[in-house]
Enzyme design. Sequence first.
Site, PDB file in Angstrom:
ATOM      1  N   TYR A  62       4.190  -5.760  -7.246  1.00 37.05           N
ATOM      2  CA  TYR A  62       5.274  -5.605  -8.098  1.00 37.05           C
ATOM      3  C   TYR A  62       5.253  -6.959  -9.118  1.00 37.05           C
ATOM      4  O   TYR A  62       6.292  -6.938  -9.780  1.00 37.05           O
ATOM      5  CB  TYR A  62       6.616  -5.373  -7.491  1.00 37.05           C
ATOM      6  CG  TYR A  62       6.407  -3.958  -6.592  1.00 37.05           C
ATOM      7  CD1 TYR A  62       6.106  -2.644  -7.265  1.00 37.05           C
ATOM      8  CD2 TYR A  62       6.494  -4.021  -5.321  1.00 37.05           C
ATOM      9  CE1 TYR A  62       6.240  -1.788  -6.540  1.00 37.05           C
ATOM     10  CE2 TYR A  62       6.657  -2.823  -4.549  1.00 37.05           C
ATOM     11  CZ  TYR A  62       6.371  -1.541  -5.211  1.00 37.05           C
ATOM     12  OH  TYR A  62       6.429  -0.284  -4.451  1.00 37.05           O
TER      13      TYR A  62
ATOM     14  N   ASP B  99       5.463  -3.692   5.990  1.00 41.91           N
ATOM     15  CA  ASP B  99       4.169  -3.566   6.416  1.00 41.91           C
ATOM     16  C   ASP B  99       3.731  -4.973   6.524  1.00 41.91           C
ATOM     17  O   ASP B  99       2.997  -5.240   7.668  1.00 41.91           O
ATOM     18  CB  ASP B  99       3.184  -2.978   5.447  1.00 41.91           C
ATOM     19  CG  ASP B  99       3.469  -1.410   5.468  1.00 41.91           C
ATOM     20  OD1 ASP B  99       3.020  -0.818   6.095  1.00 41.91           O
ATOM     21  OD2 ASP B  99       4.505  -1.190   4.476  1.00 41.91           O
TER      22      ASP B  99
ATOM     23  N   HIS C  79      -3.772  -5.586  -6.416  1.00 41.97           N
ATOM     24  CA  HIS C  79      -3.013  -4.034  -6.154  1.00 41.97           C
ATOM     25  C   HIS C  79      -1.723  -4.044  -6.883  1.00 41.97           C
ATOM     26  O   HIS C  79      -1.136  -4.899  -7.061  1.00 41.97           O
ATOM     27  CB  HIS C  79      -3.034  -3.602  -4.698  1.00 41.97           C
ATOM     28  CG  HIS C  79      -1.849  -4.734  -3.881  1.00 41.97           C
ATOM     29  ND1 HIS C  79      -0.579  -4.407  -3.856  1.00 41.97           N
ATOM     30  CD2 HIS C  79      -2.018  -5.740  -3.242  1.00 41.97           C
ATOM     31  CE1 HIS C  79       0.212  -5.372  -3.035  1.00 41.97           C
ATOM     32  NE2 HIS C  79      -0.880  -6.145  -2.735  1.00 41.97           N
TER      33      HIS C  79
ATOM     34  N   TYR D  92      10.869   3.851  -7.417  1.00 44.04           N
ATOM     35  CA  TYR D  92      12.160   3.231  -6.768  1.00 44.04           C
ATOM     36  C   TYR D  92      12.168   1.697  -7.135  1.00 44.04           C
ATOM     37  O   TYR D  92      13.130   1.018  -6.463  1.00 44.04           O
ATOM     38  CB  TYR D  92      11.947   3.480  -5.358  1.00 44.04           C
ATOM     39  CG  TYR D  92      11.306   2.618  -4.415  1.00 44.04           C
ATOM     40  CD1 TYR D  92       9.892   2.733  -4.251  1.00 44.04           C
ATOM     41  CD2 TYR D  92      12.049   1.663  -3.519  1.00 44.04           C
ATOM     42  CE1 TYR D  92       9.333   1.605  -3.547  1.00 44.04           C
ATOM     43  CE2 TYR D  92      11.300   0.751  -2.791  1.00 44.04           C
ATOM     44  CZ  TYR D  92      10.011   0.614  -2.695  1.00 44.04           C
ATOM     45  OH  TYR D  92       9.379  -0.194  -1.940  1.00 44.04           O
ATOM     46  N   ARG D  93      11.017   1.414  -7.510  1.00 43.34           N
ATOM     47  CA  ARG D  93      10.658  -0.116  -7.981  1.00 43.34           C
ATOM     48  C   ARG D  93       9.449  -0.289  -8.571  1.00 43.34           C
ATOM     49  O   ARG D  93       8.573   0.544  -8.456  1.00 43.34           O
ATOM     50  CB  ARG D  93      10.452  -0.735  -6.350  1.00 43.34           C
ATOM     51  CG  ARG D  93      10.323  -2.041  -6.232  1.00 43.34           C
ATOM     52  CD  ARG D  93      10.057  -2.409  -4.729  1.00 43.34           C
ATOM     53  NE  ARG D  93       9.872  -3.651  -4.235  1.00 43.34           N
ATOM     54  CZ  ARG D  93       9.636  -4.116  -3.096  1.00 43.34           C
ATOM     55  NH1 ARG D  93       9.664  -3.113  -2.064  1.00 43.34           N
ATOM     56  NH2 ARG D  93       9.355  -5.502  -2.785  1.00 43.34           N
TER      57      ARG D  93
HETATM   58  C1  EUG Z   1       3.918  -0.512   0.668  1.00 44.07           C
HETATM   59  C2  EUG Z   1       5.228   0.190   0.873  1.00 44.07           C
HETATM   60  C3  EUG Z   1       6.183   0.118  -0.033  1.00 44.07           C
HETATM   61  C4  EUG Z   1       6.043  -0.552  -1.073  1.00 44.07           C
HETATM   62  C5  EUG Z   1       4.884  -1.174  -1.415  1.00 44.07           C
HETATM   63  C6  EUG Z   1       3.759  -1.071  -0.373  1.00 44.07           C
HETATM   64  C7  EUG Z   1       3.150  -0.139   1.654  1.00 44.07           C
HETATM   65  C8  EUG Z   1       1.744   0.290   1.365  1.00 44.07           C
HETATM   66  C9  EUG Z   1       7.586   1.603   1.247  1.00 44.07           C
HETATM   67  O1  EUG Z   1       7.549   0.697   0.130  1.00 44.07           O
HETATM   68  O2  EUG Z   1       7.084  -0.432  -1.938  1.00 44.07           O
HETATM   69  C10 EUG Z   1       0.789   0.558   2.559  1.00 44.07           C
END
Ligand code: EUG
Length: 611
Positions: A143, A205, A452, A533-534
Amino acid sequence: MHKMRTPTLAEAHSGIPERLLHKATDAKGLIYDGKTVQDDIPLERGLPVPQGISKSAFLAAIDELRTLLGKEHVQLNDTQISNGWYMEHPNTHDMMPLLDSEEFIASAVVYPGSVDDVKIIVKWANKNLIPLFPISIGRNLGYGGSAPRVRGSVTIDLGRRMNRILNINADDFTCLVEPGVTFYALHEEIVRRGLEDKIWIDTPDLGGGSVVGNTLDRGVGYTPYGDHWACHSGLEVVLPSVGDDNEVPVFRTGMGALGVGGENTWQCFPYGFGPFSDGIFSQSNFGIVTKMGMTLMPNPGGHESFMYTFQNESDLAPLIEIIRPLRISNILENVAQLRHGLQTLSVKGQPRTKYYSGKGPMPPDIVSKHLRETKTGDCAWVYYGMSYGPQHIRAHKLALIDSEFQKIPGCKKIDPATLPADEYFWSRDKIASGTPDMEELKWVNWMPNGAHIAFSPVSPIRGPDAERLFALARKRHEEQGLDVMPAFCVGLREMHLIIEIVYDATDADMRKRAERCLRDMIDDAAAFGYGEYRTHLALMDQVAGTYNWNDNALMKFNNKIKDALDPNGILAPGRCGIWPKRYRNRGWELKGGETSSEGDGVAPVVGETKI
Ligand code: EUG
């Protein structure tokens, strides 16, 4: 840097817990194996001075700031870009650039040691009309990382010196933290106090993010608590301009606002009295959060991860229809992930070229062939979930889930006893039971110099919605020749679909294709009523523009608040699409294809700048 050992938490506030050092060493090794870009690259364009101020005036202002805070706490960013990796990330720019690396970049970094220091910085920025960009840890990767939206902003790295865990209350299951506390650090402190069997945290995560930063960006964790913003309780906020008394205001929301004894109830009740203002300080540029109360979860007395695979991509819609009622009634208890099979392959950490060297998305038969050789077998979708509580309670819920999931022909329950200790399943098992981990990083190795960026739309938990989103994403990925790796994170009444596009940060053409793909998906999704959402810094104007009901009434409201709280427009201009008056209508918005992130200057301040 690549030969150096990853700093531990004992050595750096943003370090790795000792227990995960071996994982960090492995992850770093894999990433550096695929790296062709240098860690350190000289700045091509020199010191990024922000618009609206001359270089000499800027340097004089920096000298003034050094005098105010101590020269060791102000660093100029005038020599090189230092990239690193997740655990040794830069605080000056996005190490996963979508545009040129020197676009979203800081001119300097300042390290406040206290709320008073933050106030001094705000006053200084108002006097000199220099844009600020606060970060907690700076690991908002996918982000924009630590990067500012406006080139040449001065980054306030809050985390380096403001990283105290002010309270862990083991009776109330709450904590009070400063911006520099990571999920890793909070968990380690719980272990150090011998509370590990009693208290869980809700970790994302990866655990390297700031608890405050992730929560303010409305991040997600994987225990039943899931929604971080919903779990916070009370903020301390520094406002971005001086008040009538020539002081920079600091206030607390919720119970912390009580003049006497507020700290006693701060973390127990988020609302306090009167308007609930917390919301305007999340995903915004209205204030700098310096403390936050947060809920912790009691160990539910047992837990058990489970994993199901589904054979066909077309199983998605019927499966989502099965998931919704189970999730809403809390039989499916946590924010689980329903992932595409390809991600089960990519999370092994090997480069894509190990499986396929053709151009365009990897053909399904190649994916199947390689998945067949894995412990969990060939599949289109994998559901990772956890059941909580003592065995007899879990048995009831797991039986219900099993009978429902088995309605999908070809559904398989994977027996965890058949999975080796290094299988990704066990990482989800840790995360869903309050222990941060680092496996998730591995899919960045899909591409060399793996970067990413996420497409993150929210939709109802409905089969047709899931199918529509997946279809539009696949179409746009195919058009740009990119692999699509969706993961549905299922909340109580909505799903966050997360699709991380993994690209080679050095490949300008691939970056362009990733941007095109993201922008098309955002527009396609908005037409169906799904909104992000973001989002990444580069996409914020576009995403904000999709929330445009009633002639952009929401953004007009945001602009009003911005003008009232930050008349000089010094705090994180452009963040979440909110531009201060001095930047508005001067071409700062990014809508796609631009090579520069800068607009046509900033307007002078009308009237006297109060300092
Ligand atoms: C992930 C999960 C997110 C996010 C960015 C990455 C993980 C990916 C639930 O939010 O905003 C596997």
